[in-house]
Structure formats: structure tokens, C-alpha cells
Design an enzyme around this catalytic site. Structure first.
Site, PDB file in Angstrom:
ATOM      1  N   CYS A 119      19.269   8.913 -44.271  1.00  0.00           N
ATOM      2  CA  CYS A 119      18.112   9.810 -43.811  1.00  0.00           C
ATOM      3  C   CYS A 119      18.727  11.211 -44.487  1.00  0.00           C
ATOM      4  O   CYS A 119      18.040  12.185 -44.696  1.00  0.00           O
ATOM      5  CB  CYS A 119      17.693  10.106 -42.412  1.00  0.00           C
ATOM      6  SG  CYS A 119      17.098   8.614 -41.839  1.00  0.00           S
ATOM      7  N   HIS A 260      15.119  17.024 -40.799  1.00  0.00           N
ATOM      8  CA  HIS A 260      14.869  15.757 -40.797  1.00  0.00           C
ATOM      9  C   HIS A 260      13.718  15.305 -39.897  1.00  0.00           C
ATOM     10  O   HIS A 260      13.982  15.675 -38.727  1.00  0.00           O
ATOM     11  CB  HIS A 260      15.671  14.818 -40.720  1.00  0.00           C
ATOM     12  CG  HIS A 260      15.399  13.185 -40.874  1.00  0.00           C
ATOM     13  ND1 HIS A 260      14.527  12.996 -41.635  1.00  0.00           N
ATOM     14  CD2 HIS A 260      15.869  12.260 -39.929  1.00  0.00           C
ATOM     15  CE1 HIS A 260      14.495  11.582 -41.285  1.00  0.00           C
ATOM     16  NE2 HIS A 260      15.388  11.104 -40.352  1.00  0.00           N
ATOM     17  N   ASN A 290       8.812   8.912 -39.700  1.00  0.00           N
ATOM     18  CA  ASN A 290      10.328   8.941 -40.304  1.00  0.00           C
ATOM     19  C   ASN A 290      10.302   8.472 -41.677  1.00  0.00           C
ATOM     20  O   ASN A 290      10.281   7.315 -41.718  1.00  0.00           O
ATOM     21  CB  ASN A 290      11.090   8.362 -39.599  1.00  0.00           C
ATOM     22  CG  ASN A 290      12.575   8.601 -39.988  1.00  0.00           C
ATOM     23  OD1 ASN A 290      13.094   9.008 -41.078  1.00  0.00           O
ATOM     24  ND2 ASN A 290      13.714   8.316 -39.128  1.00  0.00           N
TER      25      ASN A 290
HETATM   26  C1  LIG Z   1      13.638   5.009 -30.811  1.00  0.00           C
HETATM   27  C2  LIG Z   1      13.343   6.095 -29.574  1.00  0.00           C
HETATM   28  C3  LIG Z   1      12.020   6.643 -30.338  1.00  0.00           C
HETATM   29  C4  LIG Z   1      13.212   5.282 -28.501  1.00  0.00           C
HETATM   30  O1  LIG Z   1      12.901   6.235 -27.378  1.00  0.00           O
HETATM   31  P1  LIG Z   1      13.613   6.425 -26.073  1.00  0.00           P
HETATM   32  O2  LIG Z   1      12.799   7.251 -25.156  1.00  0.00           O
HETATM   33  O3  LIG Z   1      15.245   6.339 -26.224  1.00  0.00           O
HETATM   34  O4  LIG Z   1      13.281   5.040 -25.371  1.00  0.00           O
HETATM   35  P2  LIG Z   1      14.230   3.795 -24.952  1.00  0.00           P
HETATM   36  O5  LIG Z   1      14.697   3.205 -26.163  1.00  0.00           O
HETATM   37  O6  LIG Z   1      14.933   4.305 -23.890  1.00  0.00           O
HETATM   38  O7  LIG Z   1      13.232   2.729 -24.314  1.00  0.00           O
HETATM   39  C5  LIG Z   1      12.405   3.113 -23.173  1.00  0.00           C
HETATM   40  C6  LIG Z   1      11.384   2.099 -23.065  1.00  0.00           C
HETATM   41  O8  LIG Z   1      10.239   2.039 -23.972  1.00  0.00           O
HETATM   42  C7  LIG Z   1      10.328   0.872 -24.648  1.00  0.00           C
HETATM   43  N1  LIG Z   1       9.876   0.802 -25.881  1.00  0.00           N
HETATM   44  C8  LIG Z   1      10.624   1.104 -26.933  1.00  0.00           C
HETATM   45  N2  LIG Z   1       9.914   0.984 -28.051  1.00  0.00           N
HETATM   46  C9  LIG Z   1       8.379   1.014 -27.545  1.00  0.00           C
HETATM   47  C10 LIG Z   1       7.093   1.059 -28.161  1.00  0.00           C
HETATM   48  N3  LIG Z   1       7.230   1.289 -29.782  1.00  0.00           N
HETATM   49  N4  LIG Z   1       6.301   0.861 -27.565  1.00  0.00           N
HETATM   50  C11 LIG Z   1       6.264   0.787 -26.195  1.00  0.00           C
HETATM   51  N5  LIG Z   1       7.464   0.764 -25.714  1.00  0.00           N
HETATM   52  C12 LIG Z   1       8.575   1.024 -26.234  1.00  0.00           C
HETATM   53  C13 LIG Z   1      11.614   0.277 -24.309  1.00  0.00           C
HETATM   54  O9  LIG Z   1      11.652  -1.340 -24.447  1.00  0.00           O
HETATM   55  C14 LIG Z   1      12.029   0.600 -23.114  1.00  0.00           C
HETATM   56  O10 LIG Z   1      11.361  -0.070 -22.206  1.00  0.00           O
HETATM   57  P3  LIG Z   1      12.175  -0.447 -20.611  1.00  0.00           P
HETATM   58  O11 LIG Z   1      12.603   0.702 -20.065  1.00  0.00           O
HETATM   59  O12 LIG Z   1      11.357  -1.499 -19.983  1.00  0.00           O
HETATM   60  O13 LIG Z   1      13.560  -1.386 -21.134  1.00  0.00           O
HETATM   61  C15 LIG Z   1      14.343   7.182 -29.659  1.00  0.00           C
HETATM   62  O14 LIG Z   1      15.601   6.649 -29.142  1.00  0.00           O
HETATM   63  C16 LIG Z   1      14.803   7.853 -30.875  1.00  0.00           C
HETATM   64  O15 LIG Z   1      13.818   8.332 -31.568  1.00  0.00           O
HETATM   65  N6  LIG Z   1      16.137   7.616 -31.443  1.00  0.00           N
HETATM   66  C17 LIG Z   1      16.482   8.199 -32.755  1.00  0.00           C
HETATM   67  C18 LIG Z   1      15.645   7.377 -34.029  1.00  0.00           C
HETATM   68  C19 LIG Z   1      16.266   7.845 -34.934  1.00  0.00           C
HETATM   69  O16 LIG Z   1      16.143   9.033 -35.416  1.00  0.00           O
HETATM   70  N7  LIG Z   1      16.204   7.001 -36.023  1.00  0.00           N
HETATM   71  C20 LIG Z   1      16.620   7.199 -37.518  1.00  0.00           C
HETATM   72  C21 LIG Z   1      17.669   8.180 -37.791  1.00  0.00           C
HETATM   73  S1  LIG Z   1      16.951   8.942 -38.830  1.00  0.00           S
END
Ligand SMILES: CC(C)(COP(=O)(O)OP(=O)(O)OC[C@H]1O[C@@H](n2cnc3c(N)ncnc32)[C@H](O)[C@@H]1OP(=O)(O)O)[C@@H](O)C(=O)NCCC(=O)NCCS
Length: 333
Positions: A119, A260, A290
Site C-alpha cells: 500500500c 491511504h 482499499n
Molecule cells: C480487518 C479489520 C476491518 C477487522 O476489524 P476488527 O474490528 O479488527 O475485527 P476483528 O478482526 O476483531 O473481528 C471481529 C469479529 O468480526 C468478525 N468478522 C471479520 N470479518 C467479518 C466480515 N467481513 N463480516 C462479518 N464479520 C466479520 C470476526 O470473525 C470477529 O468475530 P468473532 O468476534 O466472533 O471472532 C481491521 O482489523 C482492519 O481494518 N485492519 C487493518 C486492515 C488493513 O489496513 N489492511 C491492509 C493494509 S493496507
């Protein structure tokens, strides 16, 4: 004591972008994986993403964005003396995406190469272009950020497939003209300690693709989202602060931030930590998701074309992604 404003060596002559016509909404994804429009919108800010058509390639998108940027700069392909493409999803593992773009644009035998910084790829490319122009080795450099991640995600993994979109953005850089406009500062960082937090494990030399690996989707994106989330807030804030300080500008003199577009919650927290209002962040995550290295040049081009970003305004760019690799830049447009 404030830092004196540096004299820019290169400036942005034109911007452009390309987004595929096919739009996939969160509701569409409810039919693909166990997810909901409410979860995706609340947790990320994403509502739609544009996905490449079957047969459409990374270099097709990159070339389209490049043509728009050249047109905006009032230049032709023959004026270019270098092409840099930030991408982790090129057409082929070998050769680079940049040479496919070169061929599609009909460019001469100029150097064309890829930067693999996920990214942060566009910021890395722009920084390298700035250095080539500063030394006088190049005078007109095309920098592209492009990704076709819809073919690199596991469409059975709801934790990643809902996040990404396809697209391309480009800028043409040329020498500054001594009027204060141009790239005032850049800073780049990487930390391999978190290399497995966002990785495509198979398909390289460490783990060549095998039938078992392909069946286990080892050739697709694997991510520990919360590692990236925490690092993004911390490192985007620190890199932005550094770039701002090196530019000699005070935050009150900043007009826009183009961060980003990975997660609206990340951007909101960076805004709070920088003490810079969210209204001054260019946001388009709702529309594109993204798009990795394409996200900054797409947002920049949209804001230039719709008149939000005006000539002479100061714009902070910042990005973080797999690597981890991250950075920031301060540009007077
Ligand atoms: C990926 C991201 C959106 C997840 O959000 P989060 O608040 O951290 O969510 P978590 O990973 O803690 O998951 C919370 C719950 O949602 C669930 N979940 C994950 N993806 C899901 C989806 N698409 N739909 C529904 N539920 C989802 C998980 O399974 C988890 O369930 P559980 O509590 O029963 O285990 C977040 O961590 C993020 O944006 N990270 C950075 C990603 C990024 O920038 N990546 C690219 C680099 S540029």
C-alpha cells in the site's frame, strides 16, 4: 525553532486515475460470504468497491490512469524518460508490470520498473522519482500505483475479501520551477518484523505453489487485521509528523491530507492524533475500498479534478501496508 522550508526539486505536473466499471456493493458480498452491509460499513467505512472485468489486466488499468495523467500534464508519452509502477499484483511474476505498461503506452526504451511496497508502493515510487529528478538524471517521470487485488484475495475469507478493490492512479513528475511548488519532504520506513501479518505465503521461492498449497489458498492474501490496524495508527501518525516537520510547514498551514484508504477508523484516529480535522482528509474509501498502492493517487486525482485541491495548496500524503512498509510526503500542489 522552525525548520526552513526546503526548495522542492520536483513537482506534480498532472494526475489521473482509472477505476473499473464493475461495482460490487456490500449487499452483493452478503451473497458471497457470511458478512453484512452493516458490519462492513461500521468496521471499515467501505460501501462499494470497483472490480476488474474478466480479462482486464493490471497493466490495462495502469495505462488508462497514465494516459489521464499525461493529458492533465499536457504531455505525451514521448516526453517520459522513466516509468515507475508501485504494485504487488502485476500481470506476471516476471517481467515487471512497468514494462507491460510501457509497451501499452508505446513508450520509448526508457527505464521501467516496479516497486514492491504494497500500500506504500506509490509513495515509494514518488520518492524515487523525486530523487532521479533532483540529480538531473530524469526530467519527466510517470509514477503509477495500481492493484488488481480481487484476483489475490481468497473469496471464501470474509476477513479479507470484503476490504479490497481494484484500480489505478498516476502522476507525472517534472522538475520544480523555483516557485515553491513541488515535493517538500518525503520519509519512508519498513519493518520486516511484522512481515507475516499481511502476506501471500505461497508462489515465491520460499514456498513454491503446489496443488496442496493452491487448495489451501496459500497463494492468496493472509492478514492479521488487528496487527495492521494498530501499526497503521501509530506509524501513519509518526511518519506524517516527520514529513510535516521536514517540510518546514506548521499543521495550521496544511490544506489537505490524502491518507491511504484502508479503514475509516484508522483515518479517524490518525486525524485525532495529528490534531487535524477529518473534514480536511480526502475520503473515498466508501466508493473504492482499499485499492492498496492505487489509493493515494486515485484520491489525489479525484480531489484535484473536482477542485477541492487547488494549486499552491499543501497536501500531506501518508500510507502503510504489507512489509510493513510506510511513509509520508508533503507536496505543495
Ligand atoms: C480487518 C479489520 C476491518 C477487522 O476489524 P476488527 O474490528 O479488527 O475485527 P476483528 O478482526 O476483531 O473481528 C471481529 C469479529 O468480526 C468478525 N468478522 C471479520 N470479518 C467479518 C466480515 N467481513 N463480516 C462479518 N464479520 C466479520 C470476526 O470473525 C470477529 O468475530 P468473532 O468476534 O466472533 O471472532 C481491521 O482489523 C482492519 O481494518 N485492519 C487493518 C486492515 C488493513 O489496513 N489492511 C491492509 C493494509 S493496507
Amino acid at each position: 525553532m522552525s525548520t526552513p522550508t526546503p526548495t522542492p526539486r520536483s513537482r506534480i505536473l498532472g494526475t489521473g486515475h482509472y477505476a473499473p466499471a464493475r461495482v460490487v456493493t456490500n449487499v452483493d458480498l452478503e451473497k458471497v460470504v457470511d458478512t453484512s452491509d452493516a458490519w462492513i460499513t461500521d468496521r471499515t467505512g467501505i460501501r462499494r468497491r470497483h472490480l476488474a472485468a474478466d480479462g482486464e489486466t493490471t497493466s490495462d488499468m495502469a495505462a488508462a490512469a497514465a494516459r489521464h495523467a499525461l493529458e492533465a500534464a499536457g504531455l505525451s508519452v514521448a516526453d517520459l524518460d522513466m516509468i515507475i509502477v508501485g504494485t504487488i499484483s502485476g500481470d506476471t511474476p516476471v517481467p515487471s508490470c512497468a514494462v507491460h505498461v510501457q509497451q501499452k503506452l508505446g513508450a520509448e526504451e526508457i527505464p521501467a520498473f516496479d516497486i514492491s511496497a504494497a500500500c506504500a508502493g506509490f509513495l515509494y515510487g514518488m520518492t524515487i522519482a523525486d530523487q532521479f529528478i533532483a540529480t538531473g538524471t530524469a526530467t519527466c517521470v510517470l509514477v503509477i500505483g495500481v492493484e488488481l487485488l480481487s484476483r489475490l484475495v481468497n473469496w471464501e475469507d470474509r476477513t479479507t475479501c470484503v476490504l479490497f478493490g481494484d484500480g489505478a492512479g498516476a502522476v507525472v513528475l517534472g522538475p520544480a520551477r523555483g516557485d515553491g511548488r513541488g515535493i517538500l519532504s518525503t520519509c519512508l520506513f519498513s519493518d520486516g518484523a511484522l512481515s507475516t501479518s499481511l502476506i501471500v505465503p505461497a508462489g515465491g521461492t520460499a514456498e513454491p505453489a503446489t496443488p496442496e498449497g493452491l487448495a489451501g489458498k496459500r497463494n492468496k492474501v493472509h492478514m492479521v487485521g488487528q496487527d495492521i490496524f494498530r501499526s497503521a495508527i501509530k506509524n501513519l501518525t509518526s511518519a506524517s509528523t516527520l514529513a510535516l516537520k521536514a517540510s518546514g510547514l506548521r499543521s495550521a498551514e496544511l490544506d489537505w491530507v490524502v491518507a491511504h484508504q484502508a479503514n475509516l477508523r484508522i483515518i479517524t484516529q490518525v486525524s485525532a492524533r495529528l490534531g487535524f480535522p477529518l473534514e480536511k482528509f480526502v475520503l473515498n474509501i466508501e466508493e473504492y475500498g482499499n485499492t492498496s498502492s492505487a489509493s493515494i493517487p486515485i484520491a489525489l486525482d479525484e480531489a484535484v479534478r473536482d477542485g477541492r485541491i487547488q494549486p499552491n495548496q499543501s497536501v500531506l500524503l501518508c500510507a502503510l501496508g504489507a512489509g510493513l512498509s510506510w511513509g509520508a510526503a508533503l507536496v505543495r500542489m
